[in-house]
Design a protein around this motif. Structure first.
Motif: not given
Length: 486
Positions: A154-158, A162-172, A188-193, A212-216
């Protein structure tokens, strides 16, 4: 109303005011997190997942290799977390991981509070954090209080939101990867991000590439340091028979309806404001609705509907309720908080007083195993309660800690798709090799009439007939020792 919900996040407050705000809010959230997790410290174990993780951590500490000699259908982050906690505080108690679970819930609440405050102001921030912690226990206590995969996801999804809301895409992306590595459905949180990235016009600016790089990269890195083929098999491709409810439709439907009703009771303070204020604007707060929808899809994935799956719904529900309460009269906020507090007290009482008969059975069985074996002996428990190994402090004779992996009984399946032919691919060949190379000193058939008992598993019957004799029965569990040692 729609314009209010779709309004872009406001810029943050002055740093000094922000520090004062968090100095007031964080201690209150920390206290509430401790109170809501209090029942978790009253039992040595809450469910088989905790037992599985505890046994895995001990096996890893003794030199086991994840996805080779230590296996499960889950990613490695939480087993590693257990291993680290045991290295610091010892493996005789789960207190250390229970403390980490409190910290995980506090971090989730703080991130949700920060998201809500940025969008709707100071009061909304406190509302989101408090509402989340109050409803975080709104499930069967064995699901809500256990320190297992869902809680640490849960803290990872939140954090991803939080990072996406601040446009920090790598961190998201890193946060999405961490959520997936805690539990697959966390991805699944990747969908709203992604939706936030695209709607912010960051695709051409490289935001999507950084995401994408941050995820992969972290996922590939974890696969590389474990066993790449084993990681792929155990976390993604090897669970085809498990992710089905064929033959168990009534059983699964009953569980789905029961756990949904329990969650609805736990969220009784949240659901009315959401339905009342947001119904005319179903497209409002689109990222939060997408988060909720993606989480609901994750709950349904695999068709098992265990209670702890529903934990994933709580963060977006808390934020949607907070958004709704900004549009309603002030007394609605008070009503939502009071209702949520009352429901929280009900679930905490349930957690403190409810009996746990399966834990009592596992303890008695563990005592029997310990009395009949030496600490250096390896034993085999043929059942779905791996915590018995941990309670008895005995080494498993097999890497397969539950009979479910060898029969597809996992998930409470009660239909016809149970037996050797439905096992995880390749497991029986490995299991037979294990039983030949290091035959267990003691075998416990803990099936107790379930469809994975010896009468339906020829491989187990042959193992018992070849070298074991019955020496006792503990509440329906049959105990066998090697011939000549009983």
């Amino acid at each position: 109303m729609l314009a209010e919900l779709l309004a872009p996040p406001r810029s943050g407050p002055e740093p000094r005011a922000g520090r004062r705000y968090w100095r007031r809010l964080l201690p209150a959230l920390a206290l509430l997190a401790c109170v809501t997790r209090l029942p978790s410290f009253t039992r040595p174990l809450w469910n088989p997942d905790e037992g599985y993780l505890a046994v895995q951590a001990r096996m890893l500490a003794r030199g086991g290799e994840l996805y080779e000699t230590v296996v499960d259908r889950k990613p490695p982050l939480v087993p590693w977390l257990y291993e680290a906690a045991f290295a610091v505080a010892g493996s005789g108690s789960l207190t250390s991981v229970r403390v980490l679970a409190v910290a995980a819930q506090l971090l989730t609440a703080a991130l949700l509070a920060s998201l809500a405050r940025r969008r709707w102001g100071d009061t909304a921030g406190g509302t989101a954090g408090v509402l989340y912690l109050l409803v975080s226990v709104g499930l069967n206590p064995e699901d809500a209080q256990a320190a297992t995969f869902g809680v640490f996801m849960l803290p990872c999804t939140a954090a991803a939101m939080w990072c996406a809301d601040r446009h920090r895409w790598g961190a998201a992306g890193l946060a999405v990867a961490a959520a997936f590595l805690a539990k697959q459905t966390g991805g699944a949180v990747l969908v709203p991000v992604v939706w936030l990235c695209v709607s912010a016009g960051e695709v051409r600016a490289g935001g999507l590439a950084r995401l994408g790089a941050g995820v992969v990269v972290p996922v590939l890195g974890v696969a590389a340091v474990t066993d790449p083929a084993g990681f792929l098999f155990w976390t993604v491709t090897g669970s085809g028979a498990y992710a089905s409810f064929a033959g168990s439709e009534i059983h699964v439907l009953a569980r789905c309806l029961t756990n949904t009703a329990i969650l609805a009771l736990g969220c009784a303070g949240l659901i009315p404001p959401v339905l009342r204020a947001l119904r005319p604007a179903r497209t409002g707060a689109a990222d939060l609705w997408l988060w909720l929808a993606a989480s609901a899809g994750a709950v349904a994935l695999g068709f098992h509907f265990f209670g702890h799956y529903y934990l994933q719904l709580l963060p977006p529900l808390a934020l949607l309720a907070t958004a709704a309460l900004q549009l309603l009269p002030r007394d609605r906020l008070t009503h939502a908080l009071v209702t949520s507090a009352c429901c929280c007290a009900l679930f905490l009482s349930w957690g403190l007083i409810a009996p746990r008969p399966e834990l009592d059975h596992a303890r008695r069985l563990a005592d029997e195993m310990a009395s009949r074996t030496d600490p250096r002996d390896r034993v085999l428990v043929w059942g779905i309660h791996p915590e018995t190994y941990w309670l008895a402090d005995r080494r498993p004779a097999s890497r397969y800690l539950t009979a479910g992996l060898l029969t597809n009984y996992s998930g409470g399946r009660d239909g016809p798709q149970v037996g050797e032919r439905y096992a995880v691919d390749g497991t029986w060949a490995v299991f037979r090799e294990e039983m030949t190379e290091r035959a267990p000193a003691l075998v416990v058939d803990d099936s107790r009439g379930k469809p994975y008992g010896p009468q339906r598993v020829p491989g187990l019957r042959r193992l018992l007939a070849a070298g074991y004799e019955e020496v006792g029965v503990v509440e329906g569990a049959v105990v066998y020792v090697r011939r000549g040692t009983g």
